[in-house]
Design a protein around this motif. Structure first.
Motif, PDB file in Angstrom:
ATOM      1  N   ILE A 112       0.840  -1.202   0.000  1.00  0.00           N
ATOM      2  CA  ILE A 112       0.000   0.000   0.000  1.00  0.00           C
ATOM      3  C   ILE A 112       0.871   1.248   0.000  1.00  0.00           C
ATOM      4  O   ILE A 112       0.588   2.224  -0.700  1.00  0.00           O
ATOM      5  CB  ILE A 112      -0.953  -0.027   1.211  1.00  0.00           C
ATOM      6  N   ASP A 114       3.799   1.631  -1.295  1.00  0.00           N
ATOM      7  CA  ASP A 114       4.354   1.862  -2.623  1.00  0.00           C
ATOM      8  C   ASP A 114       3.321   2.481  -3.549  1.00  0.00           C
ATOM      9  O   ASP A 114       3.656   3.247  -4.452  1.00  0.00           O
ATOM     10  CB  ASP A 114       4.881   0.553  -3.216  1.00  0.00           C
ATOM     11  N   ILE A 115       2.053   2.136  -3.346  1.00  0.00           N
ATOM     12  CA  ILE A 115       1.000   2.736  -4.168  1.00  0.00           C
ATOM     13  C   ILE A 115       0.790   4.194  -3.760  1.00  0.00           C
ATOM     14  O   ILE A 115       0.677   5.078  -4.606  1.00  0.00           O
ATOM     15  CB  ILE A 115      -0.290   1.915  -4.061  1.00  0.00           C
ATOM     16  N   LEU A 116       0.787   4.447  -2.444  1.00  0.00           N
ATOM     17  CA  LEU A 116       0.612   5.828  -1.976  1.00  0.00           C
ATOM     18  C   LEU A 116       1.755   6.715  -2.468  1.00  0.00           C
ATOM     19  O   LEU A 116       1.575   7.903  -2.708  1.00  0.00           O
ATOM     20  CB  LEU A 116       0.548   5.869  -0.453  1.00  0.00           C
TER      21      LEU A 116
END
Lengths: 285, 353
Positions: A112, A114-116
């Motif tokens: 998560i 890395d997505i943020l």
């Protein structure tokens, strides 16, 4: 037969040199844009970067002024965003690096995070608007800081985790063998060896938020006047540049170029500083 | 092992240990522990602190974890009024009329995808070329400076790209490139009208080109990283068979790293979809659906940046939040795919080494 082979060989050679020259061209293509943008900034901004920019307030259209309140506003919000984001990021990164070997929380959080890290910053602004502006009823510098801190956190989490996993486990074992409890091992040994790496991440995070505009548009809004009260709308360099650049007034556009040069020099300077800090540390060890 | 041996020896020598001796032993240990009590207390404090520290870090990790869901839930609640008013047709309707309170997301969603597509069409080959140059061609002393210069492109704030695009790039583009495109590509059958339009400089094509420049550093740095993990033995074998550099790249390096390359492309795509300020400057902010790339359009992010603070009324605001939620969900999916592909590559890497 040999002629056929020669032909084939020639064809392969030509394809090869063609492909490789295109590869060189792509590098020049990308670098030319860097040079072009920097050249534009200096040629447009340098002549307007006077002392007034640092000493006067943002002017109404048609009169001269500076960017003092915007610079101070940016500084305040970046400072508070870093103060909020750093401890959260470092502690979360510590969990991922030190305690994240088992369980579901660490791998999911890593994913998560890395997505943020690449999430659109305008959506972060929207989220903070709903949470901290809509509920309170007015725009504020705190909301701006909160939005920026949400951008700082993933960067710090990522670098902290990476830098802490680089610390050799023999160091941890040596400390543990001397009887130190694990938290002391982390604080006194792991943090210490990962210090410069974490600092690098922090500098990069500050560089990133210093130029951010999108999340501030509807959290901190803007303020034409001097304001150091974080609970009121506050101006920031990036938003002022946006407003002034899009305006039809020449004076405002000139100030926007001066601000643009200022912000770019600051951000690129931080980037280079972060790299050289990290590099000098690496060459030491 | 040795203690086990000792036990056996004891039991052989002394038989069953007598009861009194056990009691004295127990007394001894209790006396010992009483003597050691300060240090034992220390141990307890240490253990509590350990637990406290662990739980604190875990709390903050959980905070990061929950943030993603927080964003989705908050934006979903914010978009409910618009979703109730328009239903699923919101995503297929091109209407955008604040006066009659009719809103649809088709134009910005279309614009978001088209600009990102243009960015990818330009960005992928260029990033690939840069990655090849740095990993295969560049002399060692040049690798670092070029790598840093490309990464500085990523450091330039997006608002600067926007200003440069609007004041420098767009006029040049309108004067020199767009007339050429109009004349040479505008008459092509079928796809001709894509390239027809007034040479205004701003529009979807300009936005796409500027996005491409912004995406290049991200995509090329991922590609460079994955190219570097190719075992040199594989490359050397191909060179040994007489392959040219290009053949090694195309037939050995690329097949070996394809999941990682696709991951890098997806990462760039995620950036291109969500980029705001640079696009806002040059897109033209027009809620019109046009097949021409020369025409002004809108993207989700630029619609938000331009209109959100001026939006009046619940439905208007809520429609914009719905667009924001759509953007977040799209980028989430793209970035998650990128991440999964990159994880798969590194897993394979781990298995092989």
């Amino acid at each position: 037969m040999s002629q056929l082979n020669n032909k084939r060989y020639l064809k392969r050679k030509i394809i090869n040199s063609l492909a490789l020259s295109i590869s060189v061209v792509t590098v020049l293509f990308a670098l030319s844009f860097l040079v072009w943008i920097l050249w534009t900034l200096f040629s447009q901004g340098l002549s307007h970067l006077t002392l007034d920019v640092f000493t006067k307030m943002t002017p109404p259209p048609g009169s001269s002024g500076g960017l003092l309140n915007a610079i101070v506003g940016s500084f305040q919000m970046v400072l508070f965003a870093t103060l909020i984001g750093t401890p959260v990021g470092i502690l979360a990164g510590t969990y991922l690096a030190e305690y994240g070997r088992s369980g579901w929380l660490a791998p999911t959080t890593r994913f998560i995070n890395d997505i943020l890290l690449s999430a659109p910053s305008i959506v972060i602004g929207l989220f903070v608007y709903e949470v901290a502006v809509n509920t309170v009823g007015h725009f504020s510098g705190w909301a701006g800081s909160l939005a920026l801190s949400l951008i700082v956190i993933p960067v710090v989490v990522r670098t902290t985790e990476n830098m802490m996993t680089l610390v050799p486990s023999t160091l941890r074992e040596a400390a543990a063998a001397l009887g130190a409890p694990y938290w002391k091992v982390i604080v006194n040994v792991v943090y210490r060896s990962a210090k410069t790496g974490i600092m690098t991440g922090l500098l990069l995070a500050v560089a990133r938020i210093s130029g951010e505009t999108a999340p501030l548009l509807f959290t901190a809004l803007n303020n034409q006047f001097w304001n150091s009260d974080m609970s009121k709308p506050i101006s920031s360099l990036a938003v002022v540049i946006f407003q002034f650049a899009m305006s039809p007034y020449k004076d405002w556009q000139h100030l926007a170029w001066a601000g643009a040069l200022l912000i770019t020099l600051f951000v690129l300077g931080l980037n280079i500083l972060a790299r050289s800090v990290f590099r000098s540390n690496q060459s030491q060890s | 092992m040795s203690s086990y041996d000792n036990k056996i020896t004891v039991s052989i020598a002394g038989g069953e240990p007598s009861l009194p001796s056990l009691i004295t032993l127990k007394e001894q240990t209790t006396r010992d522990s009483k003597k050691m009590s300060p240090s034992a207390q220390n141990k307890n404090v240490g253990a509590t602190l350990d637990k406290l520290f662990r739980n604190t870090t875990m709390f903050f990790a959980f905070l990061v974890f929950i943030l993603l869901f927080g964003i989705i839930v908050v934006l979903f609640v914010g978009s409910l009024p618009a979703l109730k008013a328009f239903g699923p047709s919101f995503f297929t309707s091109p209407a955008w009329n604040p006066v009659e309170i009719q809103f649809g997301g088709l134009v910005p969603i279309y614009g978001t995808f088209i600009t990102a597509l243009i960015a990818m069409l330009i960005g992928i080959p260029v990033s690939f070329g840069i990655a090849i140059f740095i990993t295969e061609l560049s002399p060692t002393w040049l690798k670092r400076p070029i790598g840093v210069a490309i990464e500085l492109l990523a450091g330039i704030p997006s608002i600067i790209y926007g200003m440069w695009g609007l004041f420098v790039f767009a006029p040049l583009f309108a004067d020199h490139v767009q007339p050429w495109i109009n004349d040479n590509l505008g008459n092509l059958p079928l796809i001709g009208q894509v390239f027809q339009g007034p040479p205004m400089g701003i529009g979807m094509l300009t936005a796409g080109i500027i996005l491409a420049i912004m995406v290049i550093p991200f995509t090329s740095s991922v590609m460079r990283d994955v190219f570097e993990i190719v075992p040199s033995m594989l490359k050397e074998s191909a060179y040994g068979l007489g392959a040219t550099t290009w053949e090694v790249v195309w037939n050995v390096v690329l097949p070996y790293t394809k999941t990682g390359v696709v991951g890098g492309i997806m990462l760039g795509l995620g950036r291109a979809l969500g980029e705001t300020m640079a696009v806002t400057f040059v897109i033209g902010n027009a809620h019109e659906l046009s097949p021409s790339l020369m025409m002004p359009g809108n993207t989700i992010s630029s619609a938000l940046a331009n209109e959100f603070t001026e939006a009046v009324g619940d439905i208007y605001t809520s429609s914009l939040i719905t667009l924001g939620l759509t953007l977040f969900v799209i980028t989430f999916i793209v970035l998650a795919l990128a991440k999964i592909l990159l994880i798969r590559l590194s897993l394979r890497e781990g298995k092989q080494s």
